[in-house]
Design a protein around this motif. Sequence first.
Motif, PDB file in Angstrom:
ATOM      1  N   PRO A 117     -51.487  58.736  -0.458  1.00  0.00           N
ATOM      2  CA  PRO A 117     -50.586  58.815   0.696  1.00  0.00           C
ATOM      3  C   PRO A 117     -50.586  57.487   1.435  1.00  0.00           C
ATOM      4  CG  PRO A 117     -52.578  60.111   1.082  1.00  0.00           C
ATOM      5  CD  PRO A 117     -52.617  59.677  -0.343  1.00  0.00           C
ATOM      6  N   GLN A 118     -49.409  56.967   1.691  1.00  0.00           N
ATOM      7  CA  GLN A 118     -49.275  55.625   2.247  1.00  0.00           C
ATOM      8  C   GLN A 118     -48.445  55.621   3.525  1.00  0.00           C
ATOM      9  OE1 GLN A 118     -47.796  52.995  -1.007  1.00  0.00           O
ATOM     10  NE2 GLN A 118     -48.474  54.654  -2.334  1.00  0.00           N
ATOM     11  N   VAL A 119     -48.749  54.647   4.382  1.00  0.00           N
ATOM     12  CA  VAL A 119     -47.924  54.368   5.551  1.00  0.00           C
ATOM     13  C   VAL A 119     -47.489  52.910   5.468  1.00  0.00           C
ATOM     14  CG1 VAL A 119     -47.790  54.251   8.062  1.00  0.00           C
ATOM     15  CG2 VAL A 119     -49.159  56.046   6.979  1.00  0.00           C
ATOM     16  N   ALA A 120     -46.206  52.662   5.581  1.00  0.00           N
ATOM     17  CA  ALA A 120     -45.702  51.292   5.600  1.00  0.00           C
ATOM     18  C   ALA A 120     -45.765  50.757   7.022  1.00  0.00           C
ATOM     19  CB  ALA A 120     -44.272  51.241   5.087  1.00  0.00           C
ATOM     20  N   PHE A 135     -55.253  56.816   4.790  1.00  0.00           N
ATOM     21  CA  PHE A 135     -53.943  56.373   4.314  1.00  0.00           C
ATOM     22  C   PHE A 135     -54.036  54.944   3.780  1.00  0.00           C
ATOM     23  CE2 PHE A 135     -52.846  59.726   7.284  1.00  0.00           C
ATOM     24  CZ  PHE A 135     -51.800  60.383   6.637  1.00  0.00           C
ATOM     25  N   ALA A 136     -53.364  54.687   2.675  1.00  0.00           N
ATOM     26  CA  ALA A 136     -53.234  53.318   2.196  1.00  0.00           C
ATOM     27  C   ALA A 136     -52.137  52.627   3.007  1.00  0.00           C
ATOM     28  CB  ALA A 136     -52.881  53.291   0.714  1.00  0.00           C
ATOM     29  N   ILE A 137     -52.311  51.340   3.248  1.00  0.00           N
ATOM     30  CA  ILE A 137     -51.358  50.575   4.045  1.00  0.00           C
ATOM     31  C   ILE A 137     -50.456  49.786   3.101  1.00  0.00           C
ATOM     32  CG2 ILE A 137     -51.063  48.838   5.832  1.00  0.00           C
ATOM     33  CD1 ILE A 137     -52.389  51.503   6.724  1.00  0.00           C
ATOM     34  N   THR A 138     -49.159  49.975   3.245  1.00  0.00           N
ATOM     35  CA  THR A 138     -48.177  49.334   2.379  1.00  0.00           C
ATOM     36  C   THR A 138     -47.275  48.428   3.203  1.00  0.00           C
ATOM     37  OG1 THR A 138     -48.198  51.216   0.871  1.00  0.00           O
ATOM     38  CG2 THR A 138     -46.293  49.767   0.743  1.00  0.00           C
ATOM     39  N   SER A 139     -47.001  47.249   2.680  1.00  0.00           N
ATOM     40  CA  SER A 139     -46.095  46.337   3.357  1.00  0.00           C
ATOM     41  C   SER A 139     -45.550  45.341   2.335  1.00  0.00           C
ATOM     42  CB  SER A 139     -46.808  45.626   4.517  1.00  0.00           C
ATOM     43  OG  SER A 139     -45.869  45.045   5.407  1.00  0.00           O
ATOM     44  N   GLY A 140     -44.916  44.272   2.837  1.00  0.00           N
ATOM     45  CA  GLY A 140     -44.222  43.357   1.945  1.00  0.00           C
ATOM     46  C   GLY A 140     -44.821  41.977   1.831  1.00  0.00           C
ATOM     47  N   MET A 141     -46.030  41.758   2.354  1.00  0.00           N
ATOM     48  CA  MET A 141     -46.755  40.491   2.297  1.00  0.00           C
ATOM     49  C   MET A 141     -45.976  39.336   2.921  1.00  0.00           C
ATOM     50  SD  MET A 141     -49.049  39.065  -0.907  1.00  0.00           S
ATOM     51  CE  MET A 141     -47.837  37.887  -1.531  1.00  0.00           C
ATOM     52  N   ALA A 142     -45.029  39.652   3.787  1.00  0.00           N
ATOM     53  CA  ALA A 142     -44.327  38.593   4.512  1.00  0.00           C
ATOM     54  C   ALA A 142     -45.233  38.049   5.607  1.00  0.00           C
ATOM     55  CB  ALA A 142     -43.029  39.136   5.111  1.00  0.00           C
ATOM     56  N   ASP A 143     -44.809  36.962   6.206  1.00  0.00           N
ATOM     57  CA  ASP A 143     -45.537  36.394   7.330  1.00  0.00           C
ATOM     58  C   ASP A 143     -45.453  37.354   8.520  1.00  0.00           C
ATOM     59  OD1 ASP A 143     -47.074  34.505   8.517  1.00  0.00           O
ATOM     60  OD2 ASP A 143     -45.497  32.995   8.725  1.00  0.00           O
ATOM     61  N   GLY A 144     -46.323  37.214   9.472  1.00  0.00           N
ATOM     62  CA  GLY A 144     -46.238  38.006  10.693  1.00  0.00           C
ATOM     63  C   GLY A 144     -46.873  39.373  10.569  1.00  0.00           C
ATOM     64  N   ILE A 145     -46.114  40.407  10.913  1.00  0.00           N
ATOM     65  CA  ILE A 145     -46.630  41.780  10.969  1.00  0.00           C
ATOM     66  C   ILE A 145     -47.146  42.244   9.613  1.00  0.00           C
ATOM     67  CG2 ILE A 145     -46.014  44.198  11.383  1.00  0.00           C
ATOM     68  CD1 ILE A 145     -46.248  42.494  13.939  1.00  0.00           C
TER      69      ILE A 145
END
Length: 378
Positions: A113-116, A143-153
């Motif tokens: 289960p993930q949260v972006a 929860f696993a943390i999912t994102s886009g590896m962009a700068d910032g947040i």
Amino acid sequence: MDETHELRAWLTALRTPGLGPGGLREKLDAADGDIHAALRELHRHAAALGDGAKAWLDAPDEARLAADLAWLAEPDHHLLRCTDADFPPQLENIPQPPAVLFVAGDPGLALLPQVAIVGARSASVAGMAHAGAFARALAQAGFAITSGMADGIDGAAHTAALDAGAGTLAVIGTGPDRVYPRKHHALARRIAAQGALISEFPPGTGARADHFPRRNRIIAGLSLGTLVVEAGLRSGSLITARLAGEQGREVFALPGSIHNPLARGCHRLIRDGARLVETAAEIIETLTPAARMLGGELAARLRSTDAAATAGDAAAAEPVDPAYRDLCEALGHDPATLDELVQRTGQTAAAVSSMLLMLELQGRVETLSGNRYQQLAG
């Protein structure tokens, strides 16, 4: 059949000009999931896809395919195919689901289960701190943390999850062997070692503007909910939030000062129906039922996949991972608190919380009052 031969067929189909994930899935559906049959069908109708497709299928670039296979041969490099039992079920019902995912790291994290957590690249210091605090709290809740590896947040969320000893998934808009932005090379290495770098683009694919909205649909699709921490009115994070809403997922937004231009995107989301949140506990409470449903779906899939195994129900119920076995032994038959289990196992609180959540989703552990856990009889 030889796995290299199988992978070569997939890579040939994936690189066919003009096909795309939807076209490949359509061919696979018609061929009952047989990639070789789908590839033969592509050959027969290559002209309909254009001259580039026909030229490629008639004479694939062997050097390129060899490079793809070489990348996959490296340790902890994987190709998750939509026909595989461990392909993330969350992605099956989104518009334009990917046909494959290239993974550097642990592909099993994509089933958790993930949260972006997404937001502005030019985030404020406060926004970065908020992203880190939410990521840590959500990771500690399992929860696993999912994102886009962009700068910032994005980067702040990934880093906080890693620092908490938890897994994190970075869905990227390049091939799995490229890093964008370049400043995140060290972060990418940490994610590949402790989490998972995920891409639907084959090795060697560079950054292109149209890749990032495609990447965003996978971020939203993998996650049970998306939290936007800071976003301007023209932020790409609003695309991720919109896609999450269209996919039937929860959208959360953090409010900010009316004087902060990076709060305007979040305020627009809230006006449009996103949940205003001030604490991670609100997100956890909202998403726990969906996490339980995902766990039930995964358990049913695993039972179906392992039906041919004759080791018996008891063996199937026993966690295979030694860390899970150690946790179950530490839990014993009497209720125990999270702190007690951390002390007994020597694992981090984030790791123990994540394992407890998965055991609870599998019906092996129940949560009691006072942050206590009890193992259920098999």
